[in-house]
Scaffold this motif. Structure first.
Motif, PDB file in Angstrom:
ATOM      1  N   LEU A  72      25.934 105.057   7.504  1.00  0.00           N
ATOM      2  CA  LEU A  72      26.023 104.826   8.948  1.00  0.00           C
ATOM      3  C   LEU A  72      26.000 103.331   9.253  1.00  0.00           C
ATOM      4  CD1 LEU A  72      26.004 106.330  11.779  1.00  0.00           C
ATOM      5  CD2 LEU A  72      23.574 105.745  11.803  1.00  0.00           C
ATOM      6  N   LEU A  73      25.118 102.593   8.582  1.00  0.00           N
ATOM      7  CA  LEU A  73      25.036 101.142   8.797  1.00  0.00           C
ATOM      8  C   LEU A  73      26.324 100.451   8.362  1.00  0.00           C
ATOM      9  CD1 LEU A  73      21.361 100.436   7.706  1.00  0.00           C
ATOM     10  CD2 LEU A  73      22.282 100.518  10.034  1.00  0.00           C
ATOM     11  N   ALA A  74      26.890 100.881   7.242  1.00  0.00           N
ATOM     12  CA  ALA A  74      28.149 100.286   6.785  1.00  0.00           C
ATOM     13  C   ALA A  74      29.267 100.562   7.783  1.00  0.00           C
ATOM     14  CB  ALA A  74      28.517 100.830   5.408  1.00  0.00           C
ATOM     15  N   SER A 108      23.755  86.437  23.577  1.00  0.00           N
ATOM     16  CA  SER A 108      23.426  86.713  22.186  1.00  0.00           C
ATOM     17  C   SER A 108      22.849  88.118  22.112  1.00  0.00           C
ATOM     18  CB  SER A 108      22.405  85.700  21.671  1.00  0.00           C
ATOM     19  OG  SER A 108      21.914  86.112  20.410  1.00  0.00           O
ATOM     20  N   LEU A 109      23.363  88.928  21.197  1.00  0.00           N
ATOM     21  CA  LEU A 109      22.838  90.280  21.008  1.00  0.00           C
ATOM     22  C   LEU A 109      21.496  90.257  20.282  1.00  0.00           C
ATOM     23  CD1 LEU A 109      26.149  92.079  20.021  1.00  0.00           C
ATOM     24  CD2 LEU A 109      24.999  92.069  22.243  1.00  0.00           C
ATOM     25  N   LEU A 110      21.092  89.072  19.820  1.00  0.00           N
ATOM     26  CA  LEU A 110      19.824  88.928  19.123  1.00  0.00           C
ATOM     27  C   LEU A 110      18.713  88.433  20.044  1.00  0.00           C
ATOM     28  CD1 LEU A 110      21.217  87.259  15.883  1.00  0.00           C
ATOM     29  CD2 LEU A 110      20.931  89.685  16.396  1.00  0.00           C
ATOM     30  N   SER A 111      19.031  88.227  21.328  1.00  0.00           N
ATOM     31  CA  SER A 111      18.030  87.727  22.276  1.00  0.00           C
ATOM     32  C   SER A 111      16.920  88.756  22.473  1.00  0.00           C
ATOM     33  CB  SER A 111      18.681  87.397  23.615  1.00  0.00           C
ATOM     34  OG  SER A 111      19.135  88.581  24.244  1.00  0.00           O
ATOM     35  N   ALA A 112      15.751  88.258  22.816  1.00  0.00           N
ATOM     36  CA  ALA A 112      14.595  89.144  23.015  1.00  0.00           C
ATOM     37  C   ALA A 112      14.859  90.211  24.083  1.00  0.00           C
ATOM     38  CB  ALA A 112      13.363  88.317  23.364  1.00  0.00           C
ATOM     39  N   PRO A 118      16.619  99.986  25.631  1.00  0.00           N
ATOM     40  CA  PRO A 118      16.741 101.221  24.847  1.00  0.00           C
ATOM     41  C   PRO A 118      18.155 101.392  24.308  1.00  0.00           C
ATOM     42  CG  PRO A 118      16.530 101.717  27.188  1.00  0.00           C
ATOM     43  CD  PRO A 118      16.356 100.240  27.046  1.00  0.00           C
ATOM     44  N   ASP A 119      18.260 102.154  23.254  1.00  0.00           N
ATOM     45  CA  ASP A 119      19.569 102.420  22.655  1.00  0.00           C
ATOM     46  C   ASP A 119      20.512 103.068  23.659  1.00  0.00           C
ATOM     47  OD1 ASP A 119      18.561 101.376  20.347  1.00  0.00           O
ATOM     48  OD2 ASP A 119      18.435 103.292  19.291  1.00  0.00           O
ATOM     49  N   SER A 120      19.975 103.873  24.567  1.00  0.00           N
ATOM     50  CA  SER A 120      20.826 104.520  25.574  1.00  0.00           C
ATOM     51  C   SER A 120      21.512 103.486  26.456  1.00  0.00           C
ATOM     52  CB  SER A 120      20.012 105.491  26.426  1.00  0.00           C
ATOM     53  OG  SER A 120      18.936 104.819  27.058  1.00  0.00           O
ATOM     54  N   TRP A 151      23.712  99.552  13.400  1.00  0.00           N
ATOM     55  CA  TRP A 151      23.956  98.299  12.681  1.00  0.00           C
ATOM     56  C   TRP A 151      23.338  97.126  13.441  1.00  0.00           C
ATOM     57  CZ3 TRP A 151      26.477  93.780  13.966  1.00  0.00           C
ATOM     58  CH2 TRP A 151      26.683  92.878  12.909  1.00  0.00           C
ATOM     59  N   LEU A 152      23.541  97.095  14.772  1.00  0.00           N
ATOM     60  CA  LEU A 152      23.001  96.007  15.585  1.00  0.00           C
ATOM     61  C   LEU A 152      21.474  95.984  15.518  1.00  0.00           C
ATOM     62  CD1 LEU A 152      23.259  93.703  17.588  1.00  0.00           C
ATOM     63  CD2 LEU A 152      23.347  95.415  19.413  1.00  0.00           C
ATOM     64  N   ARG A 153      20.844  97.139  15.597  1.00  0.00           N
ATOM     65  CA  ARG A 153      19.382  97.194  15.518  1.00  0.00           C
ATOM     66  C   ARG A 153      18.897  96.685  14.163  1.00  0.00           C
ATOM     67  NH1 ARG A 153      17.808  96.949  20.610  1.00  0.00           N
ATOM     68  NH2 ARG A 153      18.027  98.907  21.753  1.00  0.00           N
ATOM     69  N   ASP A 154      19.633  96.982  13.113  1.00  0.00           N
ATOM     70  CA  ASP A 154      19.284  96.493  11.789  1.00  0.00           C
ATOM     71  C   ASP A 154      19.398  94.973  11.747  1.00  0.00           C
ATOM     72  OD1 ASP A 154      18.652  97.008   8.931  1.00  0.00           O
ATOM     73  OD2 ASP A 154      20.661  96.170   8.626  1.00  0.00           O
TER      74      ASP A 154
END
Length: 173
Positions: A72-74, A108-112, A118-120, A151-154
């Protein structure tokens, strides 16, 4: 003229009242949600199955998602590279090749703040778009949208929010 207006109003009132439960519409047989219908109705149920593509919402508002696996991550990384990286950049910093030429810099998708949504929320943004980002529901199948989120959460869990190397800029959130 006022006599005709009065007659017209009276006729409309009579016609309107004639339709109000005159035929027993309130008492007719019908299936209420979650009712078990009588056997003579052939197994029709009051609660129909959801429309394909419907996102189930649990009580806490967090949408359900598939089990996280290496495959799934790949798949999520592959789909991200195709659909998201042109704007959000390969690492999610908002430094994609289209930024400044075709689109303004996305956050940035990495911002706090984006790590706390939530994923939703991410699923809705990918599906329906937000701001200048158009929706991808017609371009990315539901399973692939969930793979991108996994993948993004990882990546968010492994990568601190920092500017891309050599830019000297701070990421936007």
């Amino acid at each position: 003229m006022s006599r005709w207006s009065g007659l017209t109003a009276a006729a409309l009132l009579i016609l309107g009242l004639a339709g109000c439960d005159g035929g027993g519409m309130d008492d007719q047989a019908k299936i209420e949600p979650y009712d078990v219908p009588p056997p003579q109705w052939g197994g029709i149920v009051g609660a129909l199955p959801p429309v394909p593509g419907t996102v189930h919402q649990m009580e806490d508002g967090e949408a359900t998602r598939p089990r996280i696996t290496a495959d799934l991550l790949a798949r999520g990384g592959d789909r991200y590279a195709i659909f998201c990286a042109p704007c959000h950049g390969p690492g999610g910093h908002g430094d994609g090749g289209a930024v400044g030429r075709v689109v303004p810099q996305p956050p940035s998708l990495l911002s706090a703040p984006l790590q706390r949504v939530p994923d939703s929320h991410l699923f809705r943004v990918i599906s329906n778009g937000k701001g200048r980002m158009y929706g991808y529901a017609s371009r990315i199948p539901e399973a692939d949208r969930w793979a991108i989120i996994a993948w993004l959460r990882d990546v968010q869990a492994r990568t601190p929010d920092q500017p891309p190397a050599g830019t000297g800029t701070t990421p936007q959130g």
